[in-house]
Each structure stands twice: as structure tokens, then as C-alpha cells.
Design an enzyme around this catalytic site. Structure first.
Site, PDB file in Angstrom:
ATOM      1  N   GLU A  99       0.818  -1.208   0.000  1.00  0.00           N
ATOM      2  CA  GLU A  99       0.000   0.000   0.000  1.00  0.00           C
ATOM      3  C   GLU A  99       0.857   1.266   0.000  1.00  0.00           C
ATOM      4  O   GLU A  99       0.467   2.292  -0.558  1.00  0.00           O
ATOM      5  CB  GLU A  99      -0.969  -0.037   1.192  1.00  0.00           C
ATOM      6  CG  GLU A  99      -2.024  -1.120   1.002  1.00  0.00           C
ATOM      7  CD  GLU A  99      -2.939  -1.285   2.205  1.00  0.00           C
ATOM      8  OE1 GLU A  99      -4.153  -1.102   2.070  1.00  0.00           O
ATOM      9  OE2 GLU A  99      -2.415  -1.621   3.298  1.00  0.00           O
ATOM     10  N   GLU A 119      -4.059  -9.435   3.017  1.00  0.00           N
ATOM     11  CA  GLU A 119      -4.813  -9.179   4.250  1.00  0.00           C
ATOM     12  C   GLU A 119      -5.921 -10.195   4.502  1.00  0.00           C
ATOM     13  O   GLU A 119      -6.186 -10.574   5.659  1.00  0.00           O
ATOM     14  CB  GLU A 119      -5.401  -7.759   4.218  1.00  0.00           C
ATOM     15  CG  GLU A 119      -4.412  -6.651   4.552  1.00  0.00           C
ATOM     16  CD  GLU A 119      -3.587  -6.202   3.356  1.00  0.00           C
ATOM     17  OE1 GLU A 119      -2.887  -5.184   3.464  1.00  0.00           O
ATOM     18  OE2 GLU A 119      -3.650  -6.880   2.304  1.00  0.00           O
TER      19      GLU A 119
END
Length: 247
Positions: A99, A119
């Protein structure tokens, strides 16, 4: 140019609150420094960033800045930086590490590095802009496969989908990122910053919407009336290198 290094190599540069605070503050300091025209982010050791420090998360940490939580995860996910930011991905960029790369303007990736948003494999989601930015930056179906399987991309695959600007030989991502930054830093700093902001503001805009062109004209008025615009024209006419003032 300012090179910022995530420096928790024993934890593969996983982000805890302290590192998020330090990174956000370092980016802000680089942006405020008048002679810094490009910011390069890299990692110490064999990883770029393994993601959020899950041990710290289990202790109740958030992977956000202690002093500036409005900057978002890792101190950069929501940190609007006007100067160009390049990720030198020297190793694994997983989860929050990926990210961070997605939040940068450009990226150079080592051939042996990997990029993933895993995730869902640990009961979380890519909430630091990953789900949004990945779907904006590559075809939606490819983004969905990555997000929902958590599987990693190789450097070559990341380049194929446009997630990185270049793949470097092993161990040379930082060198290649600095070379890219040097080429950018040779240009007029005000024009570079305004171009970055304008591109971000209009990347998903309707090109027939009048307000979009108002945004463009506002940027044009500021830059075309600057001293650097005059210097650029004069240097071109005189066949010499321009001396940028940043004003």
C-alpha cells in the site's frame, strides 16, 4: 533528492506506530526542505516492507502516526505530498508495504522482489488505500484476483500491469530509483509539483466537465506566470541549462 529508509530490518520493516510516526515526519520534513525535489522510499535489509506489524497490532497498536493520525496508515497512506515520491522496492512489499508503493507516484522494483496484498489471509482487509488504489491502477479483474486470493505478483508481473515503472537487477532498485529521481529533479520544481497535483486531481475526472478545465487553468495561471517559466523560455532561446529558482 532525499532517500528515506524504513529501518526495522529484523522485523522486515513491518510498520508499527513508531515507524509510522517516523516515516510521516520524515516525508513532511523532506517536502518542507527547499532543496529536496524528489523523495525516494526504500527498505533496510532484505525487504521493502512486510506490512503492518501484526504483533504490535495484537498489542493494540494501529500502524498510524502517534502525533499525526490524519496522515493515515504508515504515516503516508493519506499524506498528500506535492513533491514526487518514488518507491525503491528492494524486496518483499506485502500488505501495508504494498500500500505504501501504491501511494507513491512511481516505483522501481528489484527483479527478485514480490508484491502482495494478503490481508484476507489473516482476517483483515487492505484498508490503507490498497483495495481502492489497486483497483484504480490496474484492470479491475486482476485487482480482484489479487485482493481476494492474497497471492503475490513477481516483479515482472507487477511491471506488466503497470504497478512499477521499471524492474531492476537484484539489489539495484535504489540505484535505478535515484536515477529516475535525478531526471525528474533536473526539471522546474514548481512545474513538477503542479503537474503531479494536477494529474492526481484529474486522473479520474470527466474531460468534458467545465470544472476540470477550471482546475487546469488555475494551475496554468500559477505556473505560466512564475519566474521559472520565464527562465525556461530564456534558457531555451539561449541554448543553455536553466537555473531554476522554484518561484
Amino acid at each position: 533528492m532525499r532517500v528515506l529508509t524504513l529501518n526495522r530490518p529484523d522485523s522486515l520493516n513491518a510498520i508499527d506506530d513508531d515507524l509510522a510516526t517516523a516515516l510521516g515526519d520524515a516525508v513532511a520534513a523532506a517536502e518542507d526542505h527547499v532543496d529536496t525535489r524528489v523523495i525516494v522510499l526504500t527498505g533496510a535489509g532484505r525487504a521493502f516492507c512486510a506490512g503492518m506489524d501484526l504483533k504490535a497490532f495484537a498489542r493494540g497498536e494501529s500502524a498510524m502516526s502517534r502525533t499525526k493520525p490524519e496522515r493515515g496508515f504508515a504515516g503516508i497512506a493519506q499524506h498528500l505530498v506535492q513533491k514526487p515520491v518514488i518507491a525503491a522496492v528492494n524486496g518483499a512489499a506485502y500488505g501495508l508495504g504494498a500500500e505504501i508503493v501504491l501511494a507513491c507516484d512511481m516505483a522501481v522494483m528489484d527483479h527478485d522482489a514480490r508484491f502482495a496484498l494478503p490481508e484476507v489471509r489473516v482476517g483483515l482487509l487492505a484498508a490503507a488505500g490498497g483495495a481502492m488504489r489497486l483497483a484504480q491502477q490496474i484492470p479491475l479483474k486482476i485487482a480482484m484476483e489479487m485482493l481476494l486470493t492474497g497471492e503475490a505478483l513477481t516483479a515482472g508481473q507487477a511491471a506488466r500491469w503497470g504497478l512499477v515503472n521499471a524492474v531492476a537487477p537484484p539489489g539495484r532498485a535504489l540505484e535505478r530509483a535515484i536515477s529516475l529521481g535525478t531526471r525528474i529533479a533536473a526539471n522546474a520544481p514548481l512545474a513538477v509539483q503542479a503537474t503531479k497535483v494536477l494529474a492526481q486531481a484529474t486522473a479520474h475526472a470527466d474531460g468534458w466537465e467545465p470544472s476540470v478545465w477550471e482546475t487546469i487553468r488555475d494551475a496554468q495561471d500559477r505556473i505560466f506566470s512564475s519566474r521559472d517559466a520565464v527562465e525556461g523560455a530564456e534558457a531555451f532561446a539561449a541554448k543553455r541549462f536553466p537555473q531554476w529558482q522554484g518561484s
